[in-house]
Design an enzyme around this catalytic site. Structure first.
Site, short mmCIF file in Angstrom:
data_model
loop_
_atom_site.label_atom_id
_atom_site.label_comp_id
_atom_site.label_asym_id
_atom_site.label_seq_id
_atom_site.Cartn_x
_atom_site.Cartn_y
_atom_site.Cartn_z
CB SER A 1 6.81 -3.41 1.33
OG SER A 1 7.43 -2.52 2.23
CG ASP B 1 7.98 3.95 -2.00
OD1 ASP B 1 7.97 4.31 -0.80
OD2 ASP B 1 7.79 2.77 -2.36
CG HIS C 1 5.75 1.98 0.55
ND1 HIS C 1 6.84 1.44 -0.11
CD2 HIS C 1 5.46 1.12 1.56
CE1 HIS C 1 7.18 0.30 0.47
NE2 HIS C 1 6.36 0.08 1.49
#
Length: 310
Positions: A192, A257, A286
Site C-alpha cells: 500500500s 480493491d 485492499h
C-alpha cells in the site's frame, strides 16, 4: 474536517478545498490522504533503561548484551511464544532528516539467502506487524527487516512524503551495514503506502527483486481516478519512477480493491521494464490478499524458482 456536501470521487467540495488549499503543497496533501499512524503498540527499551527497569522492580536483567528489548502491548496481537519474541531484534537508526527510526530484524530463516526490506501499510506499526513477519518469513524462507515511518511507533518526527524517502534510505543503510546484507540478497517489499518509498529506493538502487503489494500510481490518481498525468502538486508519483527500476518486479493486487483501485496495480505492472508474471487476486480487496492461498504460492514460486538461490 469540513461539513459534508456533494461528493466527487468520494470527496465533498468542502473536503477538496481543505485537502488542496491548506496549504497547496504535495507534502501536506500526502499527509492528509495517506498517513494514519495508530497509537503505538510497542515500546523499545535501550540497554541502560532495561537496567533501570530491572533495578526498580527488583528483577534480574541480563548484562553485557548491549541490545534493545521489545515490549508489545495487548493490541499488538502477538501470536507466538516468548522464544520467537526473543529472536526479534529491535534498534534505533537515524535518518538524514534527523528523525530517530525504529527498526526491527526478524531472523526467521537462518539458512535463507534473501532478506525482505518490508515497508508496511499506513495504519499499522511494527508491533502489529511482528507476528505477520514471522509467519511470512518462515513460510517463504526469508528473514524480514522492517521499520516504522517517522511519526509511527517509536519513530520520531511527523509522517510526510520527504520523510518516507529518508526513512527507507536509513533502513536500507542499516540493513547493509548492521547485518552485512548485500543488495543482491535484498528484496524490497512494499505494501500500500509502503510501495511509495519502495519504488523510490528501487529506482535509485539495484537489488535482488521488488514486490509491490497493492501499489498506487500517485496520490492524486487515488483521489481522482480520471487523472491522466502527474501535476506539480501531486504526491507519491510512483508511476513516474517505476520505469527506472531495473530489478525484477512482482506486482500483487486484488481485483476488488476498494482503497486503491486495481487499475493502479495494472498500470504499474505495464510500466515495469522487468515485470514478472503478476498476481491478480480475483475478489480480493485492499486488506485481505494475504488470506488467499495463491498469495503465498506466488511468493514461493517467485523467490524460490524465479530468483537465483545459489
Amino acid at each position: 474536517m469540513p461539513e459534508q456536501g456533494p461528493r466527487m470521487n468520494g470527496f465533498s467540495l468542502g473536503e477538496l478545498c481543505w485537502l488542496f488549499c491548506c496549504p497547496p503543497c504535495p507534502s501536506r496533501i500526502a499527509a492528509k490522504l495517506a498517513f494514519l499512524p495508530p497509537e503505538p503498540t510497542y515500546t523499545v527499551l535501550p540497554p541502560e533503561q532495561q537496567q533501570e527497569a530491572g533495578a526498580a522492580s527488583g528483577a534480574a536483567t541480563p548484562t553485557g548484551s548491549g541490545t534493545c528489548s521489545l515490549h508489545l502491548s495487548e493490541r499488538a496481537d502477538w501470536q507466538y511464544s516468548q522464544r520467537e519474541l526473543d529472536a526479534v531484534e529491535v534498534f534505533f537508526s537515524r535518518t538524514a532528516r534527523d528523525n530517530r527510526l525504529g527498526c526491527m530484524f526478524v531472523r526467521c530463516a537462518p539458512t535463507g539467502r534473501y532478506t525482505l526490506l518490508f515497508s508496511h501499510g499506513n495504519a499499522v506499526d511494527l508491533g502489529q506487524m511482528c507476528s505477520f513477519y514471522i509467519g511470512l518469513g518462515s513460510r517463504i524462507n526469508c528473514n524480514v527487516f522492517s521499520y516504522d515511518y517517522s511519526g509511527y511507533g517509536v519513530s520520531t518526527g511527523k509522517p510526510s512524503e520527504k520523510n518516507l524517502y529518508a526513512d527507507i534510505d536509513a533502513a536500507w543503510q542499516a540493513l547493509r551495514t548492521r547485518y552485512g546484507v548485500s543488495p543482491e540478497n535484498i528484496i524490497l517489499y512494499g505494501q500500500s503506502i509502503g510501495t511509495v518509498p519502495t519504488v523510490d529506493l528501487a529506482s535509485r538502487y539495484e537489488c535482488a527483486a521488488v514486490i509491490l503489494h497493492s501499489p498506487l500510481m500517485s496520490g492524486l490518481r487515488v483521489a481522482f481516478p480520471d487523472t491522466r498525468k502527474t501535476y506539480c502538486f501531486d504526491a507519491f508519483p510512483s508511476i513516474d519512477k517505476i520505469s527506472k527500476v531495473t530489478s525484477p518486479v512482482l506486482v500483487i493486487h486484488g481485483t476488488e480493491d476498494e482503497v486503491i483501485d486495481f487499475s493502479h496495480g495494472l498500470a504499474m505492472y505495464e510500466r515495469c521494464p522487468r515485470a514478472v508474471e503478476p498476481l491478480w487476486v480475483e475478489g480480493a480487496g485492499h486488506n485481505d490478499i494475504e488470506l488467499y492461498a495463491q498469495y503465498l504460492e506466488r511468493l514461493k514460486q517467485f523467490i524460490s524458482h524465479e530468483l537465483p538461490n545459489s
